[in-house]
Design a protein around this motif. Structure first.
Motif, PDB file in Angstrom:
ATOM      1  N   SER A  31      -4.860  -5.579  -1.308  1.00  0.00           N
ATOM      2  CA  SER A  31      -4.480  -4.244  -1.764  1.00  0.00           C
ATOM      3  C   SER A  31      -5.234  -3.861  -3.027  1.00  0.00           C
ATOM      4  O   SER A  31      -5.696  -2.722  -3.174  1.00  0.00           O
ATOM      5  CB  SER A  31      -2.963  -4.208  -2.011  1.00  0.00           C
ATOM      6  OG  SER A  31      -2.562  -2.953  -2.515  1.00  0.00           O
TER       7      SER A  31
ATOM      8  N   ARG B  49      -7.703  -0.630  -3.476  1.00  0.00           N
ATOM      9  CA  ARG B  49      -7.469   0.377  -4.521  1.00  0.00           C
ATOM     10  C   ARG B  49      -8.709   0.549  -5.396  1.00  0.00           C
ATOM     11  O   ARG B  49      -9.089   1.667  -5.735  1.00  0.00           O
ATOM     12  CB  ARG B  49      -6.267  -0.012  -5.378  1.00  0.00           C
ATOM     13  CG  ARG B  49      -4.927   0.121  -4.688  1.00  0.00           C
ATOM     14  CD  ARG B  49      -3.791   0.167  -5.708  1.00  0.00           C
ATOM     15  NE  ARG B  49      -3.883  -0.933  -6.658  1.00  0.00           N
ATOM     16  CZ  ARG B  49      -3.351  -2.143  -6.474  1.00  0.00           C
ATOM     17  NH1 ARG B  49      -2.696  -2.396  -5.334  1.00  0.00           N
ATOM     18  NH2 ARG B  49      -3.462  -3.080  -7.371  1.00  0.00           N
TER      19      ARG B  49
ATOM     20  N   ILE C 148       0.831  -1.209   0.000  1.00  0.00           N
ATOM     21  CA  ILE C 148       0.000   0.000   0.000  1.00  0.00           C
ATOM     22  C   ILE C 148       0.860   1.252   0.000  1.00  0.00           C
ATOM     23  O   ILE C 148       0.587   2.221  -0.722  1.00  0.00           O
ATOM     24  CB  ILE C 148      -0.957  -0.018   1.214  1.00  0.00           C
ATOM     25  CG1 ILE C 148      -2.036  -1.082   1.011  1.00  0.00           C
ATOM     26  CG2 ILE C 148      -1.590   1.355   1.423  1.00  0.00           C
ATOM     27  CD1 ILE C 148      -2.943  -1.275   2.202  1.00  0.00           C
TER      28      ILE C 148
ATOM     29  N   PHE D 125      -1.767   6.574  -1.234  1.00  0.00           N
ATOM     30  CA  PHE D 125      -2.173   5.734  -0.104  1.00  0.00           C
ATOM     31  C   PHE D 125      -1.080   5.722   0.967  1.00  0.00           C
ATOM     32  O   PHE D 125       0.111   5.867   0.661  1.00  0.00           O
ATOM     33  CB  PHE D 125      -2.410   4.285  -0.550  1.00  0.00           C
ATOM     34  CG  PHE D 125      -3.652   4.082  -1.364  1.00  0.00           C
ATOM     35  CD1 PHE D 125      -4.840   3.692  -0.765  1.00  0.00           C
ATOM     36  CD2 PHE D 125      -3.645   4.289  -2.736  1.00  0.00           C
ATOM     37  CE1 PHE D 125      -5.989   3.486  -1.515  1.00  0.00           C
ATOM     38  CE2 PHE D 125      -4.782   4.102  -3.491  1.00  0.00           C
ATOM     39  CZ  PHE D 125      -5.962   3.699  -2.883  1.00  0.00           C
TER      40      PHE D 125
END
Length: 477
Positions: free
Chosen positions: A400, A404, A222, A228
């Motif tokens: 992840s 996203r 991340i 992020f």
């Protein structure tokens, strides 16, 4: 002539029965071993016992000490090899305070807030006495507590990060992309830790170790993504209370809370990854708890979302809190399905849809929260895979990707992703929903916040009839 029965014979009998019931707890017990765990703000000592004990705990100053008195007990633990580095404990010593009663003294380098409790046996340990030493705030005055008093821990408040600031945290961080915008903050919670090992695999693999490795890998991935930043609730092998985990996430200004676990079952054949969001019953009970707690009323939305519950009457406070909880649950179900879909590409799934339960770590009315069961550690095959770096990286990549995808579609206001979306530079990821039992078209439209007519059009539906297992395209709103 028969003797008269005492008027209070029944009461005497009850008292005698009560004393007999207490007898096992008063039997002599040994302290067999001692273990120490260090966390960022506290130190935990665990005394392994040969049986149940009673105890008292109190503090002394000049010099600083914590004293534990254990009646009818003896000390047989070896303490010379205890790892006391980075803890306030300088030494652990024990002696008989009376002919039968044991006294254990913790010599300290600084004042602490101490509390203690006992634990019954579980699948791994026997009876235990747990002593938690919480670090004092800077400048705090040490207090001497009387025997039988267990002071509550004092936790220093941590201000939520401002949108234009970049809090200092351990590990690699993604810098803020541009002035006036911030990163999306993901709080990653590695389940269990310290004295709580979680589930155990067939070859001694411990859940607490596996999920910490997966969490660290997820944080790394991340933080390598522009826009992020990931924060860990625990960075090592130590225990954190369940509510404290969500408090840490809130203090770090988290936009999403992801708790990582590895499931276990009595049947070794049980397999598959799962994702959980909060259940309706769990949301209802938590809403009632927040409304009943005056301190929480002002801290919850007032500190995070800009709405102070104290400014409104009881009915309106309930409405505002319900709205916050419902929005959080809706977002949790949405992101959870995206994470689950991505996990299904690299591992078998236990269920094809996001499940709902009343897990304590999911009960944040202001932070969307999901719990990811990465697989069954009790299954020999899955346990072996969970122990490998390659599978841990693949699981982290799947989680992840789901995060996203969600935040590309729903970037929080003031973030770099929102800025990119407004300028048309942020691509919209495909959105799909797999119909599960209990779903209706209207419910799905509400969950994804799209008009029902647009949902019908996107899927060429002439009616609202849908089937379990059917894949629906979710139009961009």
């Amino acid at each position: 002539m028969t003797a008269k029965r005492p008027r209070n014979a029944g009461l005497y009998g009850l008292m005698l029965a009560g004393l007999l019931a207490l007898a096992p707890a008063l039997q002599a017990a040994d302290i067999q071993s001692v273990r120490v765990w260090r966390a960022p703000d506290n130190t935990r000592l665990v005394f392994d016992l040969s049986g149940p004990v009673q105890h008292t705990l109190f503090s002394l100053s000049a010099p600083e000490r914590v004293v534990i008195d254990v009646p009818a007990s003896s000390f047989k633990a070896a303490v010379n090899q205890l790892e006391l580095k980075d803890t306030p404990i300088q030494s652990v010593r024990a002696a008989m305070h009376t002919a039968t009663d044991l006294r254990v003294v913790l010599d300290l380098s600084a004042a602490v807030n101490a509390k203690s409790f006992t634990l019954p046996p579980n699948q791994q340990y026997g009876h235990r006495l747990v002593v938690d030493l919480y670090d004092m705030q800077a400048g705090a005055v040490s207090q001497v507590s009387a025997p039988n008093v267990t002071p509550a821990p004092t936790v220093a408040p941590v201000p939520a990060p401002q949108p234009s600031s970049a809090p200092k945290v351990p590990g690699k961080l993604t810098p803020l992309p541009s002035r006036g915008s911030r990163n999306v903050i993901i709080a990653i919670d590695a389940g269990h830790g310290g004295e709580d090992p979680g589930a155990l695999g067939p070859n001694g693999l411990r859940e607490k170790h596996v999920v910490l490795e997966i969490s660290k890998e997820l944080q790394r991935q991340i933080n390598a993504t522009k826009g992020f930043r990931a924060e860990l609730t625990r960075t090592g092998d130590y225990f954190i209370a369940l509510r404290r985990r969500t408090e840490i996430a809130r203090a770090k200004g988290a936009d999403m809370f992801v708790s990582i676990h590895a499931d276990a079952a009595l049947r070794k054949s049980a397999y598959g990854a799962s994702v959980f969001a909060l259940s309706n019953s769990g949301a209802t009970s938590e809403t009632a708890r927040w409304l009943a707690d005056k301190e929480n009323q002002s801290d919850l939305i007032g500190g995070v979302g800009g709405i102070n519950l104290d400014e409104h009457d009881k009915m309106l406070r309930g409405v505002l809190l319900d709205m916050s909880m419902n929005a959080s649950m809706s977002s949790s179900l949405d992101v959870g399905q995206k994470v689950l879909n991505n996990m299904g590409r690299i591992t078998r799934l236990h269920k094809q849809r996001v499940e709902q339960a009343g897990f304590m770590v999911l009960k944040s009315p202001d932070i969307p929260s999901i719990l990811v069961e990465t697989g069954f550690i009790s299954n020999p095959g899955e346990s072996a895979r969970l122990a490998t770096k390659a599978h841990q990286q693949a699981l982290a990549k799947a989680v992840s990707a789901g995060l996203r995808e969600y935040f590309h579609n729903h970037p929080p206001v003031g973030t770099y992703l929102a800025q990119q979306k407004d300028s048309g530079k942020l691509p919209q990821g495909p959105r799909q929903h797999i119909v599960s039992r209990g779903d209706t078209l209207a419910l799905i439209a509400t969950r994804y916040q799209v008009p029902l007519t647009r949902l019908r059009q996107a899927n060429n539906l002439s009616t609202d009839v849908i089937k379990v297992g059917q894949t629906l395209a979710i139009p961009v709103n």
